[in-house]
Design a protein around this motif. Structure first.
Motif, PDB file in Angstrom:
ATOM      1  N   LEU A   1      13.363  34.048  44.818  1.00  0.00           N
ATOM      2  CA  LEU A   1      12.472  34.035  45.978  1.00  0.00           C
ATOM      3  C   LEU A   1      12.450  32.656  46.622  1.00  0.00           C
ATOM      4  N   ARG A   2      12.468  31.621  45.801  1.00  0.00           N
ATOM      5  CA  ARG A   2      12.534  30.256  46.356  1.00  0.00           C
ATOM      6  C   ARG A   2      13.833  30.050  47.144  1.00  0.00           C
ATOM      7  N   THR A   3      14.937  30.577  46.608  1.00  0.00           N
ATOM      8  CA  THR A   3      16.217  30.452  47.304  1.00  0.00           C
ATOM      9  C   THR A   3      16.191  31.215  48.624  1.00  0.00           C
ATOM     10  N   LEU A   4      15.566  32.393  48.608  1.00  0.00           N
ATOM     11  CA  LEU A   4      15.498  33.219  49.819  1.00  0.00           C
ATOM     12  C   LEU A   4      14.793  32.486  50.952  1.00  0.00           C
ATOM     13  N   ILE A   5      13.580  31.997  50.709  1.00  0.00           N
ATOM     14  CA  ILE A   5      12.832  31.352  51.785  1.00  0.00           C
ATOM     15  C   ILE A   5      13.439  30.001  52.144  1.00  0.00           C
ATOM     16  N   GLY A   6      14.121  29.378  51.170  1.00  0.00           N
ATOM     17  CA  GLY A   6      14.763  28.098  51.444  1.00  0.00           C
ATOM     18  C   GLY A   6      15.926  28.208  52.414  1.00  0.00           C
ATOM     19  N   GLY A   7      16.455  29.426  52.573  1.00  0.00           N
ATOM     20  CA  GLY A   7      17.579  29.618  53.469  1.00  0.00           C
ATOM     21  C   GLY A   7      17.190  30.000  54.879  1.00  0.00           C
ATOM     22  N   TRP A   8      15.904  29.969  55.197  1.00  0.00           N
ATOM     23  CA  TRP A   8      15.437  30.321  56.534  1.00  0.00           C
ATOM     24  C   TRP A   8      15.249  29.044  57.356  1.00  0.00           C
ATOM     25  N   PRO A   9      16.156  28.726  58.272  1.00  0.00           N
ATOM     26  CA  PRO A   9      16.098  27.441  58.965  1.00  0.00           C
ATOM     27  C   PRO A   9      15.037  27.352  60.060  1.00  0.00           C
ATOM     28  N   VAL A  10      14.631  28.497  60.649  1.00  0.00           N
ATOM     29  CA  VAL A  10      13.651  28.442  61.740  1.00  0.00           C
ATOM     30  C   VAL A  10      12.426  29.294  61.461  1.00  0.00           C
ATOM     31  N   THR A  11      12.166  29.604  60.188  1.00  0.00           N
ATOM     32  CA  THR A  11      10.998  30.412  59.816  1.00  0.00           C
ATOM     33  C   THR A  11      10.225  29.722  58.713  1.00  0.00           C
ATOM     34  N   PRO A  12       9.091  29.109  59.019  1.00  0.00           N
ATOM     35  CA  PRO A  12       8.245  28.570  57.957  1.00  0.00           C
ATOM     36  C   PRO A  12       7.779  29.699  57.038  1.00  0.00           C
ATOM     37  N   ALA A  13       7.819  29.460  55.734  1.00  0.00           N
ATOM     38  CA  ALA A  13       7.436  30.497  54.769  1.00  0.00           C
ATOM     39  C   ALA A  13       6.721  29.870  53.584  1.00  0.00           C
ATOM     40  N   LEU A  14       5.690  30.576  53.111  1.00  0.00           N
ATOM     41  CA  LEU A  14       4.892  30.138  51.965  1.00  0.00           C
ATOM     42  C   LEU A  14       4.794  31.279  50.956  1.00  0.00           C
TER      43      LEU A  14
ATOM     44  N   VAL B   1       2.417  38.974  56.482  1.00  0.00           N
ATOM     45  CA  VAL B   1       2.118  38.818  55.062  1.00  0.00           C
ATOM     46  C   VAL B   1       2.711  39.994  54.293  1.00  0.00           C
ATOM     47  N   PHE B   2       3.467  39.687  53.228  1.00  0.00           N
ATOM     48  CA  PHE B   2       4.123  40.705  52.425  1.00  0.00           C
ATOM     49  C   PHE B   2       3.746  40.514  50.954  1.00  0.00           C
ATOM     50  N   SER B   3       3.438  41.612  50.276  1.00  0.00           N
ATOM     51  CA  SER B   3       3.198  41.548  48.836  1.00  0.00           C
ATOM     52  C   SER B   3       4.527  41.417  48.110  1.00  0.00           C
ATOM     53  N   VAL B   4       4.530  40.635  47.032  1.00  0.00           N
ATOM     54  CA  VAL B   4       5.741  40.418  46.244  1.00  0.00           C
ATOM     55  C   VAL B   4       5.730  41.388  45.072  1.00  0.00           C
ATOM     56  N   ASN B   5       6.644  42.326  45.053  1.00  0.00           N
ATOM     57  CA  ASN B   5       6.710  43.308  43.977  1.00  0.00           C
ATOM     58  C   ASN B   5       6.976  42.629  42.632  1.00  0.00           C
ATOM     59  N   GLY B   6       6.278  43.121  41.611  1.00  0.00           N
ATOM     60  CA  GLY B   6       6.484  42.592  40.274  1.00  0.00           C
ATOM     61  C   GLY B   6       5.734  41.312  39.984  1.00  0.00           C
ATOM     62  N   SER B   7       4.967  40.809  40.961  1.00  0.00           N
ATOM     63  CA  SER B   7       4.194  39.580  40.756  1.00  0.00           C
ATOM     64  C   SER B   7       2.767  39.841  41.220  1.00  0.00           C
ATOM     65  N   ASP B   8       1.895  40.139  40.299  1.00  0.00           N
ATOM     66  CA  ASP B   8       0.529  40.553  40.627  1.00  0.00           C
ATOM     67  C   ASP B   8      -0.192  39.493  41.453  1.00  0.00           C
ATOM     68  N   GLY B   9      -0.495  39.831  42.700  1.00  0.00           N
ATOM     69  CA  GLY B   9      -1.289  38.941  43.540  1.00  0.00           C
ATOM     70  C   GLY B   9      -0.500  37.998  44.419  1.00  0.00           C
ATOM     71  N   LEU B  10       0.816  37.860  44.205  1.00  0.00           N
ATOM     72  CA  LEU B  10       1.589  36.933  45.031  1.00  0.00           C
ATOM     73  C   LEU B  10       1.869  37.540  46.399  1.00  0.00           C
ATOM     74  N   GLN B  11       1.845  36.672  47.428  1.00  0.00           N
ATOM     75  CA  GLN B  11       2.119  37.106  48.782  1.00  0.00           C
ATOM     76  C   GLN B  11       3.095  36.137  49.452  1.00  0.00           C
ATOM     77  N   LEU B  12       4.007  36.714  50.216  1.00  0.00           N
ATOM     78  CA  LEU B  12       4.937  35.945  51.035  1.00  0.00           C
ATOM     79  C   LEU B  12       4.375  35.901  52.452  1.00  0.00           C
ATOM     80  N   ILE B  13       4.137  34.689  52.960  1.00  0.00           N
ATOM     81  CA  ILE B  13       3.602  34.503  54.307  1.00  0.00           C
ATOM     82  C   ILE B  13       4.679  33.868  55.174  1.00  0.00           C
ATOM     83  N   THR B  14       5.028  34.549  56.254  1.00  0.00           N
ATOM     84  CA  THR B  14       6.029  34.020  57.173  1.00  0.00           C
ATOM     85  C   THR B  14       5.399  33.778  58.537  1.00  0.00           C
ATOM     86  N   LEU B  15       5.914  32.790  59.247  1.00  0.00           N
ATOM     87  CA  LEU B  15       5.431  32.437  60.584  1.00  0.00           C
ATOM     88  C   LEU B  15       6.628  32.522  61.535  1.00  0.00           C
ATOM     89  N   LEU B  16       6.636  33.558  62.358  1.00  0.00           N
ATOM     90  CA  LEU B  16       7.805  33.883  63.168  1.00  0.00           C
ATOM     91  C   LEU B  16       7.588  33.519  64.631  1.00  0.00           C
TER      92      LEU B  16
END
Length: 274
Positions: free
Chosen positions: A107-120, A236-251
């Motif tokens: 997941l860290r690698t995935l968001i790290g590859g987005w050059p124009v999308t801030p993600a948390l 905001v997207f829920s992360v499957n397999g990780s209770d409570g984790l959310q992926l937040i993107t700013l597009l």
């Protein structure tokens, strides 16, 4: 946290922000206190005034499903707010969550590859567990970047960063209220709410409203100190397999000034190579 007390506080807060017109009642003029009267709520919910008063005071500990359903209808609660009210009324029925702290390398690698999308990547209490380089640059003006709630309520930079500060702050508090309904005995939640309540009068004001809302897609306006105004869609997207984790993107809209500003921000944050 005392679930019975919180149920009473929730009902009182909903009553105080409800107008007679919203409840279908005749408004006969100014009132000494805001919102509906207790006897009006009791009448609309088809319960006795004494019973409703006991609910608000926390002396009635076992409201039936019928009563909760009637109150949800009186207050016009959303599905999420209704579920929150049920969680407050029956806290022992809610499963205890384990705090999710681990973000997978993939997941860290995935968001790290987005050059124009801030993600948390955040947990259920909005602690920031991971961020890509563009998100780090976007929030670079904040001193404390470990939690989105602390950022917006305790960091002076938030008032300039968020032109619509009240809207953003209210949204985050409403989400925390939703989380609180199923985690009444979580010491992490108690500590966070206690800290924010002591340090921020604005948090105390918004927390007392008992607004409840999930995180949904919304357009956020931001003002960055280096690249200026931004208009970004928060998803905001829920992360499957990780209770409570959310992926937040700013597009940013493709081809928009905000997309150009994000590209500029990315170039400014890029490491200098010899």
């Amino acid at each position: 946290m005392d679930g019975t007390k919180l149920l009473g506080e929730f009902l009182r807060a909903r009553r105080e922000v409800m107008t007679p017109a919203q409840a279908g009642l005749l408004d006969v003029g100014p009132r000494r206190t805001p919102g509906l009267r207790r006897e009006e709520v009791a009448m609309l919910a088809h319960v006795s005034t004494d019973y409703y008063i006991r609910l608000e005071q926390g002396r009635e500990r076992h409201p039936s499903e019928r009563v909760l359903g009637a109150l949800a209808q009186v207050f016009g609660l959303t599905l999420e707010a209704t579920a929150h009210m049920h969680a407050l009324a029956h806290p022992m029925l809610q499963p205890r969550r384990s705090p999710a702290r681990r973000v997978s390398p993939a997941l860290r690698t995935l968001i790290g590859g987005w050059p124009v999308t801030p993600a948390l990547i955040c947990d259920d209490l909005m602690n920031i567990l991971a961020a890509n380089s563009l998100a780090d640059a976007l929030y670079g003006g904040f001193e404390d970047r470990d939690n989105l709630l602390r950022m917006i309520f305790l960091d002076p930079a938030a008032r300039e960063f968020y032109p619509e500060w009240e809207k953003s702050a209210r949204s985050k508090v409403a989400h925390l209220r939703l989380v609180a309904g199923s985690q009444l005995d979580d010491p992490r939640l108690t500590e966070l709410v206690g800290e924010l309540s002591v340090k921020s009068p604005d948090f105390r004001r918004l927390w007392a409203r008992h607004d409840v809302s999930p995180k949904v897609a919304e357009v956020k306006r931001m003002c960055h100190r280096e690249v200026g105004e931004l208009e970004l869609t928060c998803e905001v997207f829920s992360v499957n397999g990780s209770d409570g984790l959310q992926l937040i993107t700013l597009l940013a809209q493709p081809g928009s000034p905000s997309e150009q500003a994000l590209k500029l921000l990315g170039s400014l944050a890029a490491p200098v190579r010899d």
